[in-house]
Design a protein around this motif. Structure first.
Motif, PDB file in Angstrom:
ATOM      1  N   PHE A 139       1.485   5.284   0.216  1.00 49.91           N
ATOM      2  CA  PHE A 139       0.942   6.520   0.789  1.00 49.91           C
ATOM      3  C   PHE A 139       1.675   7.698   0.190  1.00 49.91           C
ATOM      4  CE2 PHE A 139       0.296   3.186   3.903  1.00 49.91           C
ATOM      5  CZ  PHE A 139      -1.034   3.369   4.251  1.00 49.91           C
ATOM      6  N   GLN A 178      -3.020   9.778   6.460  1.00 48.16           N
ATOM      7  CA  GLN A 178      -3.421   8.370   6.300  1.00 48.16           C
ATOM      8  C   GLN A 178      -2.269   7.436   6.682  1.00 48.16           C
ATOM      9  OE1 GLN A 178      -4.780   8.290   2.198  1.00 48.16           O
ATOM     10  NE2 GLN A 178      -6.352   9.800   2.688  1.00 48.16           N
ATOM     11  N   THR A 205     -14.266   9.003  15.648  1.00 48.36           N
ATOM     12  CA  THR A 205     -15.243   8.761  14.583  1.00 48.36           C
ATOM     13  C   THR A 205     -16.652   8.892  15.147  1.00 48.36           C
ATOM     14  OG1 THR A 205     -13.647   7.103  13.913  1.00 48.36           O
ATOM     15  CG2 THR A 205     -15.628   7.218  12.610  1.00 48.36           C
ATOM     16  N   CYS A 207       2.965  10.716   0.919  1.00 49.77           N
ATOM     17  CA  CYS A 207       3.284  11.566   2.073  1.00 49.77           C
ATOM     18  C   CYS A 207       3.758  12.952   1.643  1.00 49.77           C
ATOM     19  CB  CYS A 207       4.323  10.884   2.957  1.00 49.77           C
ATOM     20  SG  CYS A 207       3.627   9.450   3.797  1.00 49.77           S
ATOM     21  N   ALA A 247      -3.195  14.915   3.141  1.00 52.04           N
ATOM     22  CA  ALA A 247      -4.131  13.804   3.355  1.00 52.04           C
ATOM     23  C   ALA A 247      -3.368  12.478   3.381  1.00 52.04           C
ATOM     24  CB  ALA A 247      -5.198  13.794   2.267  1.00 52.04           C
ATOM     25  N   GLY A 248      -2.439  12.318   2.457  1.00 47.89           N
ATOM     26  CA  GLY A 248      -1.666  11.070   2.386  1.00 47.89           C
ATOM     27  C   GLY A 248      -0.812  10.879   3.628  1.00 47.89           C
ATOM     28  N   GLN A 306       0.849  -1.198   0.000  1.00 48.60           N
ATOM     29  CA  GLN A 306       0.000   0.000   0.000  1.00 48.60           C
ATOM     30  C   GLN A 306       0.878   1.238   0.000  1.00 48.60           C
ATOM     31  OE1 GLN A 306      -2.803   0.219   3.232  1.00 48.60           O
ATOM     32  NE2 GLN A 306      -3.950   1.889   2.262  1.00 48.60           N
ATOM     33  N   VAL A 308      -1.887   7.138  10.413  1.00 49.95           N
ATOM     34  CA  VAL A 308      -2.862   6.209  11.003  1.00 49.95           C
ATOM     35  C   VAL A 308      -2.433   4.770  10.730  1.00 49.95           C
ATOM     36  CG1 VAL A 308      -5.258   5.406  10.901  1.00 49.95           C
ATOM     37  CG2 VAL A 308      -4.766   7.861  10.878  1.00 49.95           C
ATOM     38  N   ALA A 309      -2.086   4.472   9.471  1.00 45.83           N
ATOM     39  CA  ALA A 309      -1.742   3.084   9.113  1.00 45.83           C
ATOM     40  C   ALA A 309      -0.498   2.609   9.862  1.00 45.83           C
ATOM     41  CB  ALA A 309      -1.523   2.984   7.607  1.00 45.83           C
TER      42      ALA A 309
END
Ligand code: UTP
Length: 297
Positions: A256, A266, A290, A258, A262-263, A254, A269-270
């Protein structure tokens, strides 16, 4: 005989304007995902792929990046004295052997192609990797290692590729596929940032490359001719026309981006959730955030 890939260029001379004001004084590549700067992820990936020589194309204001790879003798001595062996080990992964790392200056941000070209004298007559540290890839087998293994079979030039939604294709270089062989595709063209309707496929190029020195020669000519940004994609596309030996490689993992906010979030978090010591607390926090968000809607 196919040559092994032992050198990697890390173009890190960009201005990082999407992260202003932070990048006014911090190089983008020093920004951290959890506790490690982006550049450390890139270095670890390169090492796993068998890279022995690390060439950084830097620019003004990137001093922190150069310092990062220095041996911190005082810090190491303190950790040793207090028996903090795990931290000592962590610190050692940031050390570079003398002579294994080189810094070249790109004096003006004339584009990625130009940044790679700046390192031409350190490459010689052998294939080399290019890693963009702002593309961080979570994978069981590191992306560049997957590519080096595939490259050992076919040689030539290879770019990391991933499927993107049609409306996102205009943010990438997109491959025109000659033959689809599964993980690998042979390429008959590359289009930089096409309009959605004009994208030749949904296979986008991301920041990992294995290139032949011929690409540097192509960049050489672009340097003397073109003004404005010098695109790496153009120099690779020229190789398609000349030798046809350009491949896209669908890596497993995956990615990202960076280089975008936004990337980066994300990826935080991952990579946070991937850490055993953080997962439970972090997950609880994300759930509660959330829930609060949902309640407010
Ligand atoms: P980007 O397109 O992300 O540009 O570069 P940037 O300057 O880093 O960031 P923004 O768009 O202003 O926020 C992709 C990669 O190419 C390098 C960057 O350092 C990054 O690793 N690059 C780009 C150079 O080394 N030199 C350049 O002239 C341009």
């Amino acid at each position: 005989m196919k040559r092994k890939v032992t050198k990697a260029i890390f173009p890190v001379a960009g201005l990082g304007t999407r992260f202003l004001p932070a990048t006014k004084s911090i190089p983008k590549e020093i920004m951290t995902l959890v506790d490690r700067p982006l550049i450390q992820y890139a270095i670890d990936e390169a090492r796993a792929a068998g890279i022995k020589e690390f060439i950084f194309v830097t620019s003004r204001g990137k001093g922190a990046l150069e310092d990062y790879f220095d041996h911190a003798h005082e810090l190491e001595a303190t950790l040793k004295k207090s028996g903090k062996d795990d931290l000592l080990e962590t610190l050692r992964t940031t050390n570079m052997e003398s002579g294994a790392i080189a810094y070249i200056r790109q004096h003006r941000a004339l584009g990625l192609g130009h940044a790679v070209w700046c390192a031409r004298r350190l490459i010689g007559n052998e294939p080399f990797a290019v890693i963009l540290p702002d593309d961080v890839i979570a994978a069981d087998k590191p992306c560049l290692q997957q590519m080096v293994e595939a490259h050992a079979e076919v040689g030539g030039n290879m770019v990391a590729a991933m499927e993107v939604a049609p409306d996102k294709a205009s943010s990438y270089g997109v491959l025109d596929i000659r033959e689809d062989m599964g993980a690998m595709v042979s390429v008959k063209g590359m289009v930089e940032k096409p309009k959605a309707a004009e994208a030749p496929s949904n296979l986008a190029v991301i920041g990992r490359y294995i290139l032949t020195p011929k690409v540097l020669q192509n960049l050489n000519r672009m340097k003397s001719g073109a003004g404005g940004e010098i695109q790496l994609t153009d120099a690779i596309a020229e190789e398609i026309a000349k030798s046809g030996n350009v491949y896209g490689y669908r890596f497993r993992g995956q990615r990202f981006d960076c280089g975008s906010k936004a990337g980066f979030l994300q990826a935080t978090v991952a990579f946070g959730l991937a850490r055993d010591e953080l997962r439970d607390e972090f997950q609880r926090f994300l759930f509660s955030m959330t829930a609060v968000q949902k309640a407010a809607e």
